[in-house]
Design a protein around this motif. Sequence first.
Motif, PDB file in Angstrom:
ATOM      1  N   TRP A   1       0.855  -1.185   0.000  1.00 44.82           N
ATOM      2  CA  TRP A   1       0.000   0.000   0.000  1.00 44.82           C
ATOM      3  C   TRP A   1       0.889   1.232   0.000  1.00 44.82           C
ATOM      4  O   TRP A   1       1.663   1.460   0.924  1.00 44.82           O
ATOM      5  CB  TRP A   1      -0.901  -0.015   1.219  1.00 44.82           C
TER       6      TRP A   1
ATOM      7  N   SER B   1      -8.651  -1.853   2.224  1.00 40.60           N
ATOM      8  CA  SER B   1      -9.008  -0.479   1.899  1.00 40.60           C
ATOM      9  C   SER B   1     -10.515  -0.276   1.983  1.00 40.60           C
ATOM     10  O   SER B   1     -11.294  -1.240   2.082  1.00 40.60           O
ATOM     11  CB  SER B   1      -8.528  -0.132   0.493  1.00 40.60           C
TER      12      SER B   1
ATOM     13  N   GLY C   1      -0.431  12.147  -7.107  1.00 44.78           N
ATOM     14  CA  GLY C   1      -1.617  12.711  -7.746  1.00 44.78           C
ATOM     15  C   GLY C   1      -2.850  11.835  -7.714  1.00 44.78           C
ATOM     16  O   GLY C   1      -3.921  12.239  -8.187  1.00 44.78           O
ATOM     17  N   ARG C   2      -2.751  10.635  -7.103  1.00 43.64           N
ATOM     18  CA  ARG C   2      -3.893   9.712  -7.111  1.00 43.64           C
ATOM     19  C   ARG C   2      -4.248   9.181  -5.744  1.00 43.64           C
ATOM     20  O   ARG C   2      -5.244   8.472  -5.587  1.00 43.64           O
ATOM     21  CB  ARG C   2      -3.625   8.541  -8.053  1.00 43.64           C
ATOM     22  N   GLY C   3      -3.438   9.456  -4.729  1.00 41.83           N
ATOM     23  CA  GLY C   3      -3.728   8.941  -3.404  1.00 41.83           C
ATOM     24  C   GLY C   3      -3.160   7.557  -3.204  1.00 41.83           C
ATOM     25  O   GLY C   3      -2.262   7.117  -3.938  1.00 41.83           O
ATOM     26  N   GLN C   4      -3.699   6.841  -2.232  1.00 41.84           N
ATOM     27  CA  GLN C   4      -3.153   5.539  -1.877  1.00 41.84           C
ATOM     28  C   GLN C   4      -3.747   4.416  -2.728  1.00 41.84           C
ATOM     29  O   GLN C   4      -4.925   4.416  -3.057  1.00 41.84           O
ATOM     30  CB  GLN C   4      -3.396   5.259  -0.392  1.00 41.84           C
ATOM     31  N   ALA C   5      -2.875   3.472  -3.044  1.00 41.29           N
ATOM     32  CA  ALA C   5      -3.282   2.311  -3.839  1.00 41.29           C
ATOM     33  C   ALA C   5      -2.178   1.274  -3.725  1.00 41.29           C
ATOM     34  O   ALA C   5      -1.131   1.510  -3.123  1.00 41.29           O
ATOM     35  CB  ALA C   5      -3.510   2.694  -5.302  1.00 41.29           C
TER      36      ALA C   5
ATOM     37  N   ASP D   1       1.659   5.518  -1.677  1.00 36.70           N
ATOM     38  CA  ASP D   1       1.093   6.763  -2.201  1.00 36.70           C
ATOM     39  C   ASP D   1       1.453   6.894  -3.671  1.00 36.70           C
ATOM     40  O   ASP D   1       2.634   6.910  -4.025  1.00 36.70           O
ATOM     41  CB  ASP D   1       1.646   7.966  -1.423  1.00 36.70           C
TER      42      ASP D   1
END
Length: 327
Positions: A111, A290, A116-120, A113
């Motif tokens: 997991w 998530s 420009g898209r946040g967490q994934a 950062d």
Amino acid sequence: MKLRAVSVFLKLLLVVGAVAVVAGVGVGWVVTTAFTGGVATLPADALDTLVDRPAEEPGDPLTLLLIGTDSRAGEDDGSGVRGQRADSLMVMRVAPDRSRVDVVSIPRDSWVDLPGRGQAKANAALAFGGVPMTTQVVEGLTGWRVDHVVVVDFTAVREITTQLGGVTVQNPAASTDPRTGRTFAAGALRLAGDDALTYVRQRHGLPGGDLDRIVRQQKLLKGIADELLTSQTLTDPNRLRLVLAALGGHVTIDAGLAGPGLPRVASAAAAVPVDSRHFYTAPVSGSGRSADGQAYLELDRATLAFACAEIAAGRTPPLAQGTDTIG
């Protein structure tokens, strides 16, 4: 448990280098040229847009980001590899004096950062931002500046095992892939083509899921290496040419590795003694889920940062290590 995360595509690149070393100048040139002839190249500015990168220091080791995927499907977004997710993420550091190679594998479900898209999950960076975003994520996690990028689609094993006439793997336990219905018996298996690809793709129906799939990738690659590096194969330039041409058609590299660059780097890595090749898995502190239901792994970032600093200093960090099965 000790994690072994040496992925199929890195081993194949080491095989390319080993062939160049073992086969001799004449044959080595023929077969590696067959390999490089099919390799695709990323746009020349693929890494130029990255910001806040680690400083490039004189005398730094050569650092390669190795991205393993399972498909090149999807239209190109300018990065050269859109429409896919990274199945494997590995960072390889070759010492300036070629005395050691250190490889850190970053679990694809980590997991992180995404800029420009946040967490994934880490493997989503390739789909959202191509090679540039994936490189930025890896540099942020390791603190290392990436010099070059190699993307390998390991569906190449289908063609390679076919050209070799099959390879032998030792399967520890029988299993059935619920998605394909294919059953693999326990014991010695001779695999080629679609069977070989199904074998390394399976994770459902295996007790360890993705971790068991990693072990399968290792076993198949050991079978490929054993078959490829026999005297029978090394003395057959046409067979070598067909096998490495099959691999080259599934590889994408940055512009700096074009031409003789990639075989030269692979040869340097393959020439490092086996006991000086160190493979690690980035440490995981736990797991989570998530808000949208994705199961992920939580990296132990402090331990990873310390380990990467130790590697940069030429020391072996206290991380779980895999085994180099070639050599």
